[in-house]
Motif scaffolding. Sequence first.
Motif, PDB file in Angstrom:
ATOM      1  N   TRP A  35       0.864  -1.180   0.000  1.00  0.00           N
ATOM      2  CA  TRP A  35       0.000   0.000   0.000  1.00  0.00           C
ATOM      3  C   TRP A  35       0.907   1.238   0.000  1.00  0.00           C
ATOM      4  CZ3 TRP A  35      -5.094   0.444  -0.761  1.00  0.00           C
ATOM      5  CH2 TRP A  35      -5.918  -0.671  -0.536  1.00  0.00           C
ATOM      6  N   TYR A  36       0.645   2.154  -0.922  1.00  0.00           N
ATOM      7  CA  TYR A  36       1.321   3.438  -0.981  1.00  0.00           C
ATOM      8  C   TYR A  36       0.281   4.532  -0.781  1.00  0.00           C
ATOM      9  CZ  TYR A  36       5.631   1.524  -3.103  1.00  0.00           C
ATOM     10  OH  TYR A  36       6.805   0.855  -3.350  1.00  0.00           O
ATOM     11  N   ARG A  37       0.773   5.728  -0.538  1.00  0.00           N
ATOM     12  CA  ARG A  37      -0.114   6.893  -0.503  1.00  0.00           C
ATOM     13  C   ARG A  37       0.612   8.109  -1.049  1.00  0.00           C
ATOM     14  NH1 ARG A  37      -0.611   7.970   6.061  1.00  0.00           N
ATOM     15  NH2 ARG A  37       1.515   8.763   6.382  1.00  0.00           N
ATOM     16  N   ARG A  38      -0.179   9.040  -1.559  1.00  0.00           N
ATOM     17  CA  ARG A  38       0.363  10.312  -2.028  1.00  0.00           C
ATOM     18  C   ARG A  38      -0.513  11.418  -1.482  1.00  0.00           C
ATOM     19  NH1 ARG A  38       2.088  10.844  -8.040  1.00  0.00           N
ATOM     20  NH2 ARG A  38       4.023  10.098  -7.142  1.00  0.00           N
ATOM     21  N   ALA A  39       0.086  12.242  -0.638  1.00  0.00           N
ATOM     22  CA  ALA A  39      -0.604  13.387  -0.072  1.00  0.00           C
ATOM     23  C   ALA A  39      -0.387  14.596  -0.973  1.00  0.00           C
ATOM     24  CB  ALA A  39      -0.084  13.672   1.330  1.00  0.00           C
ATOM     25  N   PRO A  40      -1.277  15.569  -0.906  1.00  0.00           N
ATOM     26  CA  PRO A  40      -1.127  16.768  -1.740  1.00  0.00           C
ATOM     27  C   PRO A  40       0.229  17.431  -1.523  1.00  0.00           C
ATOM     28  CG  PRO A  40      -3.279  16.724  -0.724  1.00  0.00           C
ATOM     29  CD  PRO A  40      -2.504  15.600  -0.100  1.00  0.00           C
ATOM     30  N   GLY A  41       0.948  17.678  -2.615  1.00  0.00           N
ATOM     31  CA  GLY A  41       2.232  18.358  -2.534  1.00  0.00           C
ATOM     32  C   GLY A  41       3.381  17.514  -2.038  1.00  0.00           C
ATOM     33  N   LYS A  42       3.136  16.220  -1.851  1.00  0.00           N
ATOM     34  CA  LYS A  42       4.187  15.342  -1.335  1.00  0.00           C
ATOM     35  C   LYS A  42       4.453  14.200  -2.308  1.00  0.00           C
ATOM     36  CE  LYS A  42       3.287  16.234   3.564  1.00  0.00           C
ATOM     37  NZ  LYS A  42       3.021  15.621   4.894  1.00  0.00           N
ATOM     38  N   GLU A  43       5.594  13.552  -2.133  1.00  0.00           N
ATOM     39  CA  GLU A  43       5.923  12.409  -2.965  1.00  0.00           C
ATOM     40  C   GLU A  43       5.178  11.159  -2.488  1.00  0.00           C
ATOM     41  OE1 GLU A  43      10.461  13.734  -4.254  1.00  0.00           O
ATOM     42  OE2 GLU A  43      10.118  11.869  -3.146  1.00  0.00           O
ATOM     43  N   ARG A  44       5.077  10.211  -3.382  1.00  0.00           N
ATOM     44  CA  ARG A  44       4.450   8.942  -3.023  1.00  0.00           C
ATOM     45  C   ARG A  44       5.260   8.249  -1.934  1.00  0.00           C
ATOM     46  NH1 ARG A  44       3.902   5.555  -8.119  1.00  0.00           N
ATOM     47  NH2 ARG A  44       6.158   5.300  -7.795  1.00  0.00           N
ATOM     48  N   GLU A  45       4.560   7.656  -0.988  1.00  0.00           N
ATOM     49  CA  GLU A  45       5.188   7.064   0.193  1.00  0.00           C
ATOM     50  C   GLU A  45       4.702   5.627   0.369  1.00  0.00           C
ATOM     51  OE1 GLU A  45       5.220   7.973   5.034  1.00  0.00           O
ATOM     52  OE2 GLU A  45       3.566   8.670   3.794  1.00  0.00           O
ATOM     53  N   LEU A  46       5.637   4.715   0.624  1.00  0.00           N
ATOM     54  CA  LEU A  46       5.265   3.346   0.961  1.00  0.00           C
ATOM     55  C   LEU A  46       4.719   3.317   2.372  1.00  0.00           C
ATOM     56  CD1 LEU A  46       5.193   0.299   0.344  1.00  0.00           C
ATOM     57  CD2 LEU A  46       7.546   0.180   1.204  1.00  0.00           C
ATOM     58  N   CYS A  94      -2.910   0.633  -4.075  1.00  0.00           N
ATOM     59  CA  CYS A  94      -2.443  -0.731  -3.945  1.00  0.00           C
ATOM     60  C   CYS A  94      -1.430  -0.994  -5.062  1.00  0.00           C
ATOM     61  CB  CYS A  94      -3.634  -1.674  -4.077  1.00  0.00           C
ATOM     62  SG  CYS A  94      -3.264  -3.413  -3.886  1.00  0.00           S
ATOM     63  N   ASN A  95      -0.421  -1.796  -4.773  1.00  0.00           N
ATOM     64  CA  ASN A  95       0.644  -2.047  -5.748  1.00  0.00           C
ATOM     65  C   ASN A  95       1.130  -3.476  -5.656  1.00  0.00           C
ATOM     66  OD1 ASN A  95       3.925  -2.170  -5.291  1.00  0.00           O
ATOM     67  ND2 ASN A  95       3.354  -1.429  -7.321  1.00  0.00           N
ATOM     68  N   VAL A  96       1.471  -4.026  -6.830  1.00  0.00           N
ATOM     69  CA  VAL A  96       2.177  -5.295  -6.894  1.00  0.00           C
ATOM     70  C   VAL A  96       3.195  -5.205  -8.028  1.00  0.00           C
ATOM     71  CG1 VAL A  96       0.483  -6.368  -8.441  1.00  0.00           C
ATOM     72  CG2 VAL A  96       1.966  -7.813  -7.037  1.00  0.00           C
ATOM     73  N   ASP A  97       4.364  -5.730  -7.792  1.00  0.00           N
ATOM     74  CA  ASP A  97       5.423  -5.732  -8.793  1.00  0.00           C
ATOM     75  C   ASP A  97       5.524  -7.117  -9.406  1.00  0.00           C
ATOM     76  OD1 ASP A  97       7.492  -3.581  -6.727  1.00  0.00           O
ATOM     77  OD2 ASP A  97       5.973  -3.096  -8.233  1.00  0.00           O
ATOM     78  N   LEU A  98       5.198  -7.192 -10.689  1.00  0.00           N
ATOM     79  CA  LEU A  98       5.365  -8.418 -11.457  1.00  0.00           C
ATOM     80  C   LEU A  98       6.449  -8.126 -12.473  1.00  0.00           C
ATOM     81  CD1 LEU A  98       1.614  -9.391 -12.071  1.00  0.00           C
ATOM     82  CD2 LEU A  98       3.083  -9.922 -10.120  1.00  0.00           C
TER      83      LEU A  98
END
Length: 114
Positions: A35-46, A94-98
């Motif tokens: 699970w990642y998130r991106r807040a306004p004005g911020k970089e994506r965060e794990l 949500c993320n998965v690396d294939l």
Amino acid sequence: QVQLVESGGGLVQAGGSLRLSCAASRSIRLYVMNWYRRAPGKERELVARITTGGDTNYAGSVKGRFTISRDNAKNTVYLQMNNLKPDDTAVYYCNVDLYPSRYWGQGTQVTVSS
């Protein structure tokens, strides 16, 4: 390939709880899920990660408040979020690396009011 669909976001007051779900279009049994998130004005965060064996890792800012889990029979990953804070406001993905590709859902908005 895999399609990921998040749900469960919404508006909640500080101190409240939400449970996010991520439904995958195929079996996720063999994959680490994130699970990642991106807040306004911020970089994506794990935010949280769960391995195939169920081991979990969390960002320091959510440790003790968020819990990631998986139900392989349902091809679904969850993020239980308790004691939410205004700083948790973000779009959650949500993320998965294939390998060699990375797959993302469309995101679900979480807004925490003070």
